[in-house]
Design a protein around this motif. Structure first.
Motif, short mmCIF file in Angstrom:
data_model
loop_
_atom_site.label_atom_id
_atom_site.label_comp_id
_atom_site.label_asym_id
_atom_site.label_seq_id
_atom_site.Cartn_x
_atom_site.Cartn_y
_atom_site.Cartn_z
N GLN A 16 0.82 -1.21 0.00
CA GLN A 16 0.00 0.00 0.00
C GLN A 16 0.86 1.27 0.00
N GLY A 17 2.20 1.11 -0.01
CA GLY A 17 3.09 2.26 -0.10
C GLY A 17 3.85 2.59 1.17
N GLU A 18 3.65 1.85 2.24
CA GLU A 18 4.35 2.10 3.51
C GLU A 18 5.81 1.68 3.40
N HIS A 19 6.68 2.37 4.13
CA HIS A 19 8.11 2.03 4.22
C HIS A 19 8.41 1.66 5.67
N PHE A 20 9.28 0.68 5.85
CA PHE A 20 9.68 0.26 7.20
C PHE A 20 11.20 0.31 7.32
#
Length: 81
Positions: A22-26
């Protein structure tokens, strides 16, 4: 960009991957020190850019690059000597 521990990343990998889609970065941390990133894979736009650059490179190779110096003699000119 969210920071998560290595333990949390290990326990929630499937959920993290769903969020990355969904476009999240970790940023994954081990004992508070960043050791890895989980980011979305580049989209087809990056692939199109790569194709454009590859096409330009191939065109340059077909034209050749001037190296300076004299013009190389043709095959016929070589045999006349």
């Amino acid at each position: 960009m969210r920071h998560i521990s290595l333990r949390e990343a290990n326990q929630r990998l499937s959920a993290c991957i769903a969020e990355v889609e969904q476009g999240e970065h970790f940023v994954v941390e081990r004992r508070g020190i960043p050791v890895a990133q989980i980011i979305p894979f580049p989209t087809s736009g990056a692939s199109a850019d790569r194709e454009k650059k590859l096409k330009r490179l191939l065109e340059m190779l077909d034209r050749g690059l001037p190296l300076g110096g004299e013009k190389f003699p043709s095959r016929d000119e070589l045999h006349e000597r």
